[in-house]
Design an enzyme around this catalytic site. Sequence first.
Site, short mmCIF file in Angstrom:
data_model
loop_
_atom_site.label_atom_id
_atom_site.label_comp_id
_atom_site.label_asym_id
_atom_site.label_seq_id
_atom_site.Cartn_x
_atom_site.Cartn_y
_atom_site.Cartn_z
N HIS A 1 2.46 0.17 -0.55
CA HIS A 1 3.07 0.61 -1.81
C HIS A 1 2.86 2.11 -2.01
O HIS A 1 3.79 2.83 -2.39
CB HIS A 1 2.47 -0.18 -2.98
N ARG B 1 -1.23 -2.61 -1.25
CA ARG B 1 -1.44 -1.40 -2.06
C ARG B 1 -1.25 -0.16 -1.20
O ARG B 1 -0.67 0.83 -1.65
CB ARG B 1 -2.83 -1.45 -2.69
N SER C 1 8.72 -1.99 -6.95
CA SER C 1 8.26 -1.55 -5.64
C SER C 1 7.63 -2.71 -4.87
O SER C 1 7.92 -2.91 -3.68
CB SER C 1 7.24 -0.41 -5.80
#
Length: 196
Positions: A38, A35, A12
């Site tokens: 993601h 983050r 990812s």
Amino acid sequence: MKRPVHPIEVESYRILRERTDLRHLPPLSRAVTERVVHASADLSYVTDLVCDEAALAGGLAALRSGAAVVADVAMVAAGITGRATVCPVAEAGTAGLAREAGITRSAAAVRIALDRVGPGAVWVVGCAPTALIELLTLDARPALVVGLPVGFVGAAESKAALRVSGLPGISNRGEKGGSAVAAAALNALLYVEEEQ
């Protein structure tokens, strides 16, 4: 102990970095932005997030010193990995205070949490704009506020209020946000803490 990273997460991040280059960002801002992207698969957070490197560094230092972490709702608390949270929103006393004060349960939970943790906590708001607004009215003196509530009523306004409050914070522009992205923003700092 270093956090085990699943191959799906590695892939990812590879895809994310193939689609956007965030190397120009300072390290903590980059970690938080990556983050959040993601967790949401939403590349628009690259330009929508408002991160301040000094605020993130202060939040990281507070986490390293054992600062309390307060979550506005159970979904945010559930998404935060490796750290206990204070989250009184579902407690009976919270509902009672909300009725007595004529405020939402989320706002009442902020009052109760502040009584428990005092100044210097890290606050993570991913659901309720009223929780963020309540936090801004109190003398909480937070180490960091992750202000990413979601919704059509008050979310954008509460985040704008955080940005002008002078408090150290992470926010985004607009109505989107949510428990997953708020938890992801905090987890980015927790994972940096683990890696150093």
